[in-house]
Each structure stands twice: as structure tokens, then as C-alpha cells.
Design a protein around this motif. Structure first.
Motif, PDB file in Angstrom:
ATOM      1  N   UNK A 110       0.795  -1.282  -0.126  1.00 22.03           N
ATOM      2  CA  UNK A 110       0.136   0.043   0.004  1.00 22.03           C
ATOM      3  C   UNK A 110       0.945   1.280   0.069  1.00 22.03           C
ATOM      4  N   UNK A 111       2.030   1.242  -0.280  1.00 18.12           N
ATOM      5  CA  UNK A 111       3.019   2.171  -0.405  1.00 18.12           C
ATOM      6  C   UNK A 111       3.386   2.913   0.804  1.00 18.12           C
ATOM      7  N   UNK A 112       3.241   2.308   2.015  1.00 20.93           N
ATOM      8  CA  UNK A 112       3.583   2.808   3.536  1.00 20.93           C
ATOM      9  C   UNK A 112       5.204   2.594   3.154  1.00 20.93           C
ATOM     10  N   UNK A 113       6.019   1.847   2.638  1.00 18.66           N
ATOM     11  CA  UNK A 113       7.448   1.647   2.826  1.00 18.66           C
ATOM     12  C   UNK A 113       7.619   0.310   3.211  1.00 18.66           C
ATOM     13  N   UNK A 114       8.913   0.076   2.956  1.00 15.31           N
ATOM     14  CA  UNK A 114       9.466  -1.480   3.401  1.00 15.31           C
ATOM     15  C   UNK A 114       9.241  -1.665   4.845  1.00 15.31           C
ATOM     16  N   UNK A 170      12.970   8.885   6.164  1.00 10.83           N
ATOM     17  CA  UNK A 170      11.909   9.800   6.075  1.00 10.83           C
ATOM     18  C   UNK A 170      10.554   9.348   5.147  1.00 10.83           C
ATOM     19  N   UNK A 171      11.004   8.399   4.129  1.00 15.26           N
ATOM     20  CA  UNK A 171       9.781   7.951   3.280  1.00 15.26           C
ATOM     21  C   UNK A 171       9.243   6.837   3.846  1.00 15.26           C
ATOM     22  N   UNK A 172       9.900   5.851   4.714  1.00 15.62           N
ATOM     23  CA  UNK A 172       9.400   4.660   5.339  1.00 15.62           C
ATOM     24  C   UNK A 172       8.649   4.904   6.389  1.00 15.62           C
TER      25      UNK A 172
END
Length: 252
Positions: A99-103, A250-252
């Protein structure tokens, strides 16, 4: 695997994991009153109630209201039953959605779900040294490896990361389930008194060890998992590997 003059390499029959390396050989016998799934469901119920030491083919047959001979139409050995039971409970571990929330979110959800299943079935963690080749186990292992690969974790760090996470959840669940199942309050009290008496020899354990604190298992596990993921992420940032790179946090 072994070879013989009679033909190609064959797996030693009757051993742990063998059930995944041979066909069931029961095609056309679906009309039998007992199915493999029913046997495994009852085996899981017996294991949950009494543990692996109490599982025998005779007792399982009795719980199913049948004879051992009927049981052997579907499973050859107790090892078959244990392998199938382990794979069945792994179906309870939800594979996180992409769902794009990060690894990190995906790995965290998988590991927490795995831990919850192992604790729900306290017999299971001690058996995870067996060959794990069932479809439910492999699907979740594939998710873990694929997610780490997508994050940019490459060999030899990929194996180290996957093993580190797997061993952490197995070891944690084994320690917790064994301690809760086998050590009642009287035993824990006696163990704490032993440590207090030897506090000069074992000062750190006397003050902070699990016997001294009976700490919060959930919090301790969450902190340890965060540290493991921080280490994986730091490796990506310092090497420049992976899709997340230096800004992965920051992105995960």
C-alpha cells in the motif's frame, strides 16, 4: 539427498520435511471420510492444548474418532503431521498489502504477525528448526525477501537481514512461550531470590534481567525490532544502495 544405483537422488523417507518432497499418493480417495485438512486441524488443536510431546498418531486418531490405519492413508508419520501443522498456522500470518507505506511498515507488520501466531501456538517456535517448505511458510518468506530486495538490500546483507529478523522473532517467541508455560509464579519467585542472593556475582542480571523484572515482553520486542530495522536502514544509507537510499527513513 542421497543417490543409489537404482535411480536418481531421493529424499530419506520418514524424516522432517519429507511431506513436502513427495506426492500424497492419495489421488482418487477423496471419498474417504477423513481428509488431510481435517487431520491437521485436529492436530493443531491437540498441540495447542497439550504440546508437541503429547502428540502421537494413536492419540490423534482417537481424537478424530478413527483408527490409526485410516490416518495413514493421509499422513505417513508424526513428522508429516508436525510439518503440516506448522504450515497451517502460518496461514494465520497476514501478508501485508503493498500500500505504499514503505518497506519498514511491511516488514514490521509481517514480523509482528509472525510473533503473534507463534505465541498463539506456543508449541510452534521450538519446531522451527525443521525444513520449512510448505506453501504458507514459503509465501511469507518470499514476501520478506522480496520486500528487502525492493528496499535495496543485496547479498550478503540480504541473507543477514532476513536471518536476523527471522531468528529474532523465533528466539523471542520461544523464550516467552517457554517461560510463561513452564515457569509458574513460585518458580519465578525462587529464581529471583537466587539472583538476589548472587547479586554481587551477577549484578546486571539481578537488577535488569528478565527474572528480576518480569518485564513488558511486547515493549521489549518492539524496541529490539526497531533497532534491527534501524541497522538495515543505516546500511542502505551508508552504501547508497536501494530505492530508499539515504532518505529511506523519511519515506518509510
Amino acid at each position: 539427498m542421497s543417490t543409489s544405483k537404482r535411480g536418481p537422488a531421493t529424499h530419506r523417507p520418514g524424516s522432517a520435511g519429507d511431506v513436502w518432497l513427495r506426492s500424497s499418493g492419495r489421488t482418487g480417495r477423496e471419498a474417504l471420510p477423513l481428509s488431510r485438512d481435517r487431520i491437521v486441524e485436529e492436530a493443531v488443536a491437540l498441540l495447542d492444548a497439550e504440546g508437541a510431546d503429547r502428540l502421537t498418531m494413536r492419540r490423534l486418531a482417537e481424537r478424530l474418532g478413527t483408527g490409526s490405519t485410516t490416518l495413514y492413508w493421509h499422513v505417513k508419520t508424526k513428522d508429516d503431521v508436525l510439518d503440516l501443522a506448522l504450515d497451517m498456522i502460518f496461514a494465520e500470518v497476514e501478508i501485508p498489502p503493498g500500500d505504499g507505506r514503505g518497506w519498514r511498515a511491511g516488514v514490521t507488520a509481517l514480523i509482528n504477525g509472525w510473533r503473534a501466531v507463534l505465541l498463539r501456538h506456543p508449541w510452534s517456535a521450538a519446531l522451527l528448526g525443521r525444513p520449512m517448505l510448505g506453501p504458507n511458510v514459503l509465501a511469507r518468506s518470499e514476501f520478506l525477501y522480496a520486500t528487502l530486495l525492493d528496499a535495496g538490500v543485496v547479498e550478503p546483507r540480504l541473507t543477514a537481514a532476513a536471518y536476523g529478523l527471522s531468528n529474532y522473532v523465533i528466539g523471542s517467541a520461544l523464550m516467552q512461550s517457554t517461560w510463561l508455560a513452564d515457569a509458574d509464579e513460585e518458580v519465578r519467585r525462587a529464581a529471583r531470590e537466587r539472583l538476589r542472593a548472587d547479586r554481587e556475582r551477577y549484578p546486571a542480571l539481578a537488577a535488569h534481567g528478565p527474572l528480576a523484572t518480569d518485564g513488558d515482553w511486547d515493549t521489549g520486542f518492539a524496541i529490539g525490532l526497531t533497532w534491527l530495522l534501524d541497522g538495515i536502514e543505516a546500511g542502505l544509507a551508508t552504501t547508497g544502495d536501494g530505492a530508499d537510499g539515504a532518505d529511506g527513513a523519511a519515506r518509510a
